[in-house]
Design a protein around this motif. Structure first.
Motif, short mmCIF file in Angstrom:
data_model
loop_
_atom_site.label_atom_id
_atom_site.label_comp_id
_atom_site.label_asym_id
_atom_site.label_seq_id
_atom_site.Cartn_x
_atom_site.Cartn_y
_atom_site.Cartn_z
N SER A 1 0.83 -1.21 0.00
CA SER A 1 0.00 0.00 0.00
C SER A 1 0.86 1.26 0.00
CB SER A 1 -0.92 0.02 1.23
OG SER A 1 -1.86 -1.01 1.17
N ALA B 1 0.99 4.18 -2.72
CA ALA B 1 0.84 5.59 -2.35
C ALA B 1 1.93 6.41 -3.04
CB ALA B 1 0.93 5.76 -0.84
N ILE C 1 -5.78 6.14 -1.47
CA ILE C 1 -4.89 5.29 -0.68
C ILE C 1 -5.55 4.93 0.65
CG2 ILE C 1 -2.62 5.08 0.40
CD1 ILE C 1 -2.67 5.04 -2.68
#
Length: 204
Positions: A46, A50, A94
């Motif tokens: 993740s 981002a 995100i």
């Protein structure tokens, strides 16, 4: 330059320098977006995603900035406002990905995270160096600077996260850092929006 006063010539030269810098950083960020988003999806990270969203937002920001280099304060402020909204949107995307991972946890591939976060750090350091001299020229370039300065913090955070994932053999460091990056993106978006709004009011 024949046919122009000194002030007009100075403005022309400044705008040409801004265009050259923006074209270079646009190319770098567009390329890095494609590279980092592929790495983020492959590594299931993740925080790396981002990072890629940050590159995507920057590429759009630089493209829009090119359009208004020679425009007035109002046009530059409107584009800066749109940039702030883009940064905020990236943070929200995100945030949604982080929330999903809370219910579907995965452990990212830390080797990919570390290698590509360093590659992104090098690319963004070059962009930051190129934009340094333009950071106080107008609201258009200062908002570009704001975006680029965030990139360095994002890259370093992702690299440190890769180390934490390796040490803990867990996806939690990735989730925690991605959440911090969301806060950074939202804060930056807010700052750009407030600055642009102030410029728009002053231009009326």
């Amino acid at each position: 330059m024949a046919g122009c006063c000194d002030d007009d010539c100075s403005v022309d030269v400044l705008q040409e320098k801004q265009r050259g810098t923006l074209k270079t950083v646009l190319f770098i960020n567009a390329t890095m977006f494609l590279v980092i988003v592929a790495a983020g999806l492959y590594s299931r990270s993740s925080s790396l995603l981002a990072d890629s969203m940050d590159n995507f937002g920057d590429a759009l920001t630089y493209a829009l900035s090119l359009l208004v280099v020679s425009k007035g304060v109002s046009a530059k402020a409107r584009v800066a406002l749109f940039k702030g909204l883009l940064i905020t949107l990236g943070g929200c995307i995100i945030m949604g990905q982080v929330i999903y991972k809370l219910f579907e946890p995965t452990t990212p591939i830390f080797e990919v995270m570390g290698a590509f976060s360093l590659l992104s750090l090098v690319a963004n350091s070059v962009c930051l160096y190129l934009l340094w001299r333009h950071r106080n020229e107008d609201v258009n370039m200062s908002s570009v600077w704001e975006c680029s300065r965030n990139d360095i913090a994002v890259n370093i955070s992702v690299f440190l996260t890769a180390g934490a994932v390796w040490l803990t053999d867990s996806g939690w460091p990735d989730i925690i850092i991605a959440t911090c990056l969301v806060i950074l993106l939202l804060r930056s978006g807010y700052n750009v929006i407030m600055s642009a709004t102030k410029e728009l009011k002053a231009a009326r």
